[in-house]
Design an enzyme around this catalytic site. Structure first.
Site, PDB file in Angstrom:
ATOM      1  N   LYS A 129       0.846  -1.194   0.000  1.00 20.62           N
ATOM      2  CA  LYS A 129       0.000   0.000   0.000  1.00 20.62           C
ATOM      3  C   LYS A 129       0.882   1.245   0.000  1.00 20.62           C
ATOM      4  O   LYS A 129       1.495   1.584   1.010  1.00 20.62           O
ATOM      5  CB  LYS A 129      -0.923   0.045   1.223  1.00 20.62           C
ATOM      6  CG  LYS A 129      -1.976   1.173   1.096  1.00 20.62           C
ATOM      7  CD  LYS A 129      -2.623   1.527   2.417  1.00 20.62           C
ATOM      8  CE  LYS A 129      -1.873   2.612   3.160  1.00 20.62           C
ATOM      9  NZ  LYS A 129      -1.888   3.943   2.475  1.00 20.62           N
ATOM     10  N   GLY A 154       6.446   5.344   8.804  1.00 20.15           N
ATOM     11  CA  GLY A 154       5.584   6.506   8.953  1.00 20.15           C
ATOM     12  C   GLY A 154       5.683   7.071  10.352  1.00 20.15           C
ATOM     13  O   GLY A 154       6.706   6.929  11.029  1.00 20.15           O
ATOM     14  N   SER A 155       4.617   7.675  10.813  1.00 27.22           N
ATOM     15  CA  SER A 155       4.634   8.368  12.102  1.00 27.22           C
ATOM     16  C   SER A 155       4.543   7.398  13.275  1.00 27.22           C
ATOM     17  O   SER A 155       4.014   6.289  13.152  1.00 27.22           O
ATOM     18  CB  SER A 155       3.470   9.361  12.179  1.00 27.22           C
ATOM     19  OG  SER A 155       2.240   8.669  12.318  1.00 27.22           O
ATOM     20  N   THR A 156       5.061   7.828  14.413  1.00 27.57           N
ATOM     21  CA  THR A 156       4.977   7.020  15.628  1.00 27.57           C
ATOM     22  C   THR A 156       3.530   6.801  16.033  1.00 27.57           C
ATOM     23  O   THR A 156       3.154   5.713  16.492  1.00 27.57           O
ATOM     24  CB  THR A 156       5.765   7.701  16.757  1.00 27.57           C
ATOM     25  OG1 THR A 156       7.141   7.821  16.351  1.00 27.57           O
ATOM     26  CG2 THR A 156       5.695   6.912  18.049  1.00 27.57           C
ATOM     27  N   GLY A 192       2.177   4.103  13.902  1.00 28.72           N
ATOM     28  CA  GLY A 192       2.852   2.862  14.280  1.00 28.72           C
ATOM     29  C   GLY A 192       2.206   2.206  15.485  1.00 28.72           C
ATOM     30  O   GLY A 192       2.044   0.969  15.544  1.00 28.72           O
ATOM     31  N   GLU A 231       9.384   1.520  11.142  1.00 24.33           N
ATOM     32  CA  GLU A 231      10.400   2.582  11.050  1.00 24.33           C
ATOM     33  C   GLU A 231       9.632   3.884  11.180  1.00 24.33           C
ATOM     34  O   GLU A 231       8.880   4.272  10.296  1.00 24.33           O
ATOM     35  CB  GLU A 231      11.146   2.491   9.719  1.00 24.33           C
ATOM     36  CG  GLU A 231      12.457   3.261   9.725  1.00 24.33           C
ATOM     37  CD  GLU A 231      12.299   4.677   9.202  1.00 24.33           C
ATOM     38  OE1 GLU A 231      12.200   5.595  10.058  1.00 24.33           O
ATOM     39  OE2 GLU A 231      12.258   4.861   7.991  1.00 24.33           O
ATOM     40  N   CYS A 234      12.884  11.570   8.045  1.00 26.01           N
ATOM     41  CA  CYS A 234      12.912  11.311   9.487  1.00 26.01           C
ATOM     42  C   CYS A 234      14.323  11.295  10.064  1.00 26.01           C
ATOM     43  O   CYS A 234      14.492  11.463  11.264  1.00 26.01           O
ATOM     44  CB  CYS A 234      12.196   9.998   9.793  1.00 26.01           C
ATOM     45  SG  CYS A 234      12.768   8.613   8.796  1.00 26.01           S
ATOM     46  N   GLU A 264       8.809  16.048  16.325  1.00 18.47           N
ATOM     47  CA  GLU A 264       9.180  15.969  14.917  1.00 18.47           C
ATOM     48  C   GLU A 264       8.279  16.887  14.097  1.00 18.47           C
ATOM     49  O   GLU A 264       7.056  16.753  14.129  1.00 18.47           O
ATOM     50  CB  GLU A 264       9.062  14.536  14.410  1.00 18.47           C
ATOM     51  CG  GLU A 264       9.522  14.376  12.976  1.00 18.47           C
ATOM     52  CD  GLU A 264       9.454  12.948  12.484  1.00 18.47           C
ATOM     53  OE1 GLU A 264      10.379  12.527  11.758  1.00 18.47           O
ATOM     54  OE2 GLU A 264       8.478  12.243  12.817  1.00 18.47           O
TER      55      GLU A 264
END
Length: 499
Positions: A192, A245-247, A250, A268, A302, A401
């Site tokens: 995706k 992607g973003s925490t 995640g 990641e 990142c 971030e």
């Protein structure tokens, strides 16, 4: 579309690809979403329409997973040998090489990055497929010394169906980071791409088809996190999800994996990486690197050194050089090959502008930048490279971030002080240290809480070198031999030798 894109000097194949309605690749067929729903993909350099993309729902993801599962059980893990997989991966890399210009142009149009920066991404993706083509025939187990009455050995087997969720900042490159090892290990895939940047993945699907991969081995579904990503991360027949992607997202993926079939998860995630410059550093080398380690990809990376710490005796010199270099960067549409392109979207642009306002209100010193660029750049999502100076690591712009062209710079006095400040973050993705004292460099590398540490350099990557973060920057290592462990399971076999 043809008239518009011809004025940009695009490859005719790029124009033809954009002129046809986009479809998803499921079980070797190019299909629309079963619901008929679509969404638009937009050129962030000018806000113009590029294509209509299918919006995959639960039914589409389910069809893709079923196709992948069937292919895994009947072809890919049964009659396709490791040497066959290696050959297909190498052929795919050759086709990407042939169509490099098309892939570059699609990345630039869809993501906004300068065309020559897109070249690096496409070359990296090609190198990853070639690197893991070599691994396909070298995945081994071990024989273990357990005595004379028995034998024990291990073997590494593919997981089955893997869900690969890719971000928008490096669409093709990170798709390759995931697809290449997953396929080399014998898995089937449901890929995706990010909804903002689906075009290069869909073109890659055409090359996968041309290379001769069996139907269902690679399926490409398009859509946002909800419903498409959620359907992948919670699917009972997906054996592993790899997400970049973003925490925040995640965490949601881990939760969905736990509530479904406890699928394997690798992540990641975000970063707020410290870039440490000691007074004994070679400043010529620092100054060659610092603007790119701060602002590459318009700050939408990142690993970038968005927290800069400079030893006090050289602090003002570094600030002055960084400001001069930032102010001289060329910002424009990606096809014109500037230094920096636009932000990915209006939404991301507004997020960055909000952080800049927060930094000003928190009392950080705005050294340069901080504004949206419009004027002759029209409706594109452009923003000035921005530098804040501070001496308070608890500021929101220091801790969070931002994912835009914003860096914070601060002075320090001692080694122990800067190590503590570097580690004062929820993230631990990457760090860099600049010094001519090799002992100091290694002591810093030992003490900093980061998955990757660069010494006298920044953003060095190679397919053979593992990459991944500590703390809330993720779980697992992509690239290198480490990725083989992400996409295989270890089985132990015992054999009794008694009469």
């Amino acid at each position: 579309m043809k008239e518009l894109t011809k004025t940009m000097g695009l490859n005719d194949c790029t124009i033809d690809f954009l002129d046809n309605p986009a479809k998803m690749l499921i079980n070797g067929e190019w299909v629309s979403a079963q619901s008929g729903e679509t969404f638009k993909t937009i050129n962030p350099a000018d806000g113009s329409f590029l294509n209509e993309i299918p919006l995959a729902g639960n039914a589409d993801v389910n069809t893709a997973v079923n196709a992948a599962k069937k292919s895994f059980e009947t072809v890919w893990n049964n009659t396709t040998t490791p040497a066959d997989r290696a050959s297909l991966l190498w052929k795919l890399a050759d086709l990407m090489e042939r169509d490099k210009q098309i892939l570059m142009e699609l990345e630039t149009l869809d993501n906004g990055k300068p065309l020559e920066k897109a070249r690096y991404d496409v070359d990296s993706a090609i190198n990853h497929f070639r690197y893991y083509a070599g691994w396909a025939t070298k995945i081994e187990g071990n024989t273990l010394p357990v005595g004379n009455d028995s034998i024990a050995y291990t073997k590494r087997e593919p997981l089955g169906v893997t869900g690969l969720i890719v971000p928008w900042n490096f669409p093709l490159m990170i798709a390759a980071w995931k697809l290449a090892p997953a396929l080399a290990c014998g898995n089937c895939c449901v890929l995706k791409p990010a909804e903002q940047t689906s075009l290069s993945a869909l073109y890659l699907g055409k090359l996968i088809e041309e290379a001769g991969f069996p139907n269902g081995v690679v399926n490409i579904v398009t859509g946002p996190g909800l419903p498409t990503g959620q359907a992948i991360s919670s699917h009972m027949n997906i054996d592993k999800v790899s997400f970049t992607g973003s925490t925040k997202v995640g965490r949601q993926i881990m939760e969905a994996a736990a509530h479904s079939n406890l699928k394997k998860v690798s992540l990641e995630l975000g970063g707020k990486s410290p870039n440490i410059i000691f007074e004994d550093a070679n400043l010529d080398h620092v100054f060659e690197s610092i603007v790119w380690s701060s602002f590459y990809n318009t700050g939408q990376e990142c690993t970038l050194g968005s927290r800069i710490y400079v030893q006090r005796s050289i602090y003002q010199k570094v600030v002055d050089i960084l400001k001069t270099k930032a102010d001289s960067l060329k910002i424009n549409k990606g096809m014109l090959n500037p230094d920096l392109g636009p932000m990915i979207s209006e939404s991301q642009l507004q997020t960055v502008l909000k952080y800049i306002d927060i930094g000003i209100n928190e009392g950080a010193e705005l050294i340069t930048g901080g504004k949206r660029i419009q004027g002759e750049l029209g409706n594109g999502y452009f923003i000035e490279p921005t530098i804040f100076a501070h001496q308070n690591d608890q500021l929101q712009i220091v801790q969070e971030e931002i994912f835009g062209p914003v860096v914070v710079i601060s002075s320090f006095d001692t080694f122990d002080e800067v190590v503590a400040r570097a580690n004062d973050s929820i993230y631990g993705l990457a760090a860099a240290v600049w010094t001519n004292d090799i002992s100091k460099a290694h002591r810093f590398a030992n003490k900093v809480q980061s998955g990757t540490v660069w010494i006298n350099g920044y953003d060095m990557f190679d397919p053979s070198v593992p990459f991944g973060g500590f703390k809330q920057s993720g779980i697992g290592k992509e690239m290198g031999k480490s990725a083989i462990e992400l996409y295989t399971k270890e089985k132990t076999v015992w054999i009794g030798l008694k009469d």
